[in-house]
Design a protein around this motif. Structure first.
Motif, PDB file in Angstrom:
ATOM      1  N   TRP A  24      -7.434  -4.005  -1.235  1.00 53.96           N
ATOM      2  CA  TRP A  24      -6.726  -3.253  -0.202  1.00 53.96           C
ATOM      3  C   TRP A  24      -6.072  -2.009  -0.795  1.00 53.96           C
ATOM      4  O   TRP A  24      -6.196  -0.893  -0.244  1.00 53.96           O
ATOM      5  N   LYS A  75      -6.720   2.238  -0.402  1.00 54.89           N
ATOM      6  CA  LYS A  75      -5.664   3.088   0.122  1.00 54.89           C
ATOM      7  C   LYS A  75      -5.207   4.159  -0.870  1.00 54.89           C
ATOM      8  O   LYS A  75      -4.286   4.925  -0.569  1.00 54.89           O
ATOM      9  N   THR A  76      -5.808   4.190  -2.054  1.00 57.26           N
ATOM     10  CA  THR A  76      -5.437   5.165  -3.076  1.00 57.26           C
ATOM     11  C   THR A  76      -6.674   5.897  -3.557  1.00 57.26           C
ATOM     12  O   THR A  76      -7.807   5.500  -3.269  1.00 57.26           O
ATOM     13  N   ARG A 121       0.875   4.268  -2.856  1.00 59.79           N
ATOM     14  CA  ARG A 121       0.723   5.707  -2.622  1.00 59.79           C
ATOM     15  C   ARG A 121       1.877   6.491  -3.228  1.00 59.79           C
ATOM     16  O   ARG A 121       1.683   7.573  -3.799  1.00 59.79           O
ATOM     17  N   ALA A 181       0.832  -1.211   0.000  1.00 60.93           N
ATOM     18  CA  ALA A 181       0.000   0.000   0.000  1.00 60.93           C
ATOM     19  C   ALA A 181       0.863   1.256   0.000  1.00 60.93           C
ATOM     20  O   ALA A 181       0.537   2.246  -0.675  1.00 60.93           O
ATOM     21  N   GLU A 182       1.983   1.216   0.729  1.00 55.86           N
ATOM     22  CA  GLU A 182       2.884   2.374   0.737  1.00 55.86           C
ATOM     23  C   GLU A 182       3.452   2.617  -0.658  1.00 55.86           C
ATOM     24  O   GLU A 182       3.494   3.765  -1.125  1.00 55.86           O
TER      25      GLU A 182
END
Length: 286
Positions: free
Chosen positions: A58, A62-63, A23, A19-20
């Motif tokens: 997921w 997160k975006t 982003r 997820a990081e």
């Protein structure tokens, strides 16, 4: 306009790490992100790998802007009625950012290990063709009384990957995008005409030499890890990569799935965005 996707196999990294990176990719100008679909990491059966639709959901949560997809989901792993429902659900939840990448399967060892799928590659492609038609029916795009509710609120582009004549026939019949895998990149001139009206994307492994980096070290590590990809691996600094991708764009490639040899560390994503992606802004060419 050239599109840029981060291709990031969900192996070894934690869900939080993925997820990081998503982003960072979004902030760096990437248009989308794509994952793999395997029950075991190819060639590394004891390595961690996350389930494909779960990790895509997921990352979508997160975006805000990235389009989300796969290269590619394995047809054998999901009943087409379930997959059609999953695709519509994720498309609606992400406000139209999901693309359905689908293929016949590329790692028969996991079929044997987990008791799914067929070993015969011809039978797998034939089954994929039947399932593509069923998905169209479930979405209400083809005749039949099996349309599911709710209907799609957004288009769900279909991405098919592969190179064989049977798969290319499916590409011409169903695909919005045809993706050429990295290990077949040298066949682009031969295969692109067989894609019909489908838009062309390529998967490209990149050994990116960042500013101040050691070109020899990057090439050595990248070649040691991914040299079996042949022309599917390109190493160089920003200027060298711009020339490489410009040459592919001239062959009607409209999307690049960039697969970083350093596992997409954030510094690489940001510098690649500032140097390579920005150079293609506007009309799609530097």
């Amino acid at each position: 306009m050239v599109e840029w996707y981060l291709f990031l196999p969900q192996v070894r990294l934690s869900a939080a790490d993925i997820a990081e990176r998503a982003r960072h990719a979004e902030a760096s100008g990437f248009d989308g992100m794509a994952f793999i679909d395997h029950l075991e990491a190819p060639g590394l059966p004891d390595e961690n790998i996350w389930e494909a639709m779960g990790i895509a959901t997921w990352v979508a949560a997160k975006t805000e802007r990235l389009r989300i997809g796969h290269l590619v989901l394995c047809d054998a792993f999901r009943h087409p009625a379930v997959l059609a429902k999953q695709a519509v659900t994720l498309s609606d939840a992400s406000n139209g950012r999901f693309e359905l990448g689908l293929g016949a399967g590329s790692w028969p060892a996991e079929f044997t290990r987990f008791g799914v799928g067929q070993q015969d590659p011809v039978a797998r492609v034939e089954q994929l063709g039947r399932h593509l038609e069923l998905i169209r029916q479930y979405w209400g795009d083809a005749a039949g009384d099996t349309a599911q509710a709710p209907r799609r609120s957004h288009p769900i582009p279909l991405v098919l990957g592969g190179t064989g004549p049977r798969m290319m026939k499916l590409v011409r019949s169903y695909a919005d995008w045809w993706n050429l895998p990295a290990n077949h990149l040298d066949r682009l001139p031969e295969l692109a005409p067989a894609a019909g009206t489908a838009r062309v994307s390529v998967q490209q492994m990149v050994g990116f030499v960042r500013s101040g980096g050691d070109p020899n070290a990057v090439r050595d590590v990248s070649t040691r890890r991914f040299g079996t990809l042949g022309s599917g691996l390109v190493c160089g600094d920003a200027d060298e990569l711009i020339r490489h991708f410009t040459g592919l764009a001239a062959q009607r490639v409209e999307r690049f799935y960039v697969w970083f040899a350093d596992f997409a560390v954030p510094d690489s994503l940001h510098e690649f965005g500032e140097s390579v992606i920005k150079s293609f802004a506007g009309d799609g060419l530097p």
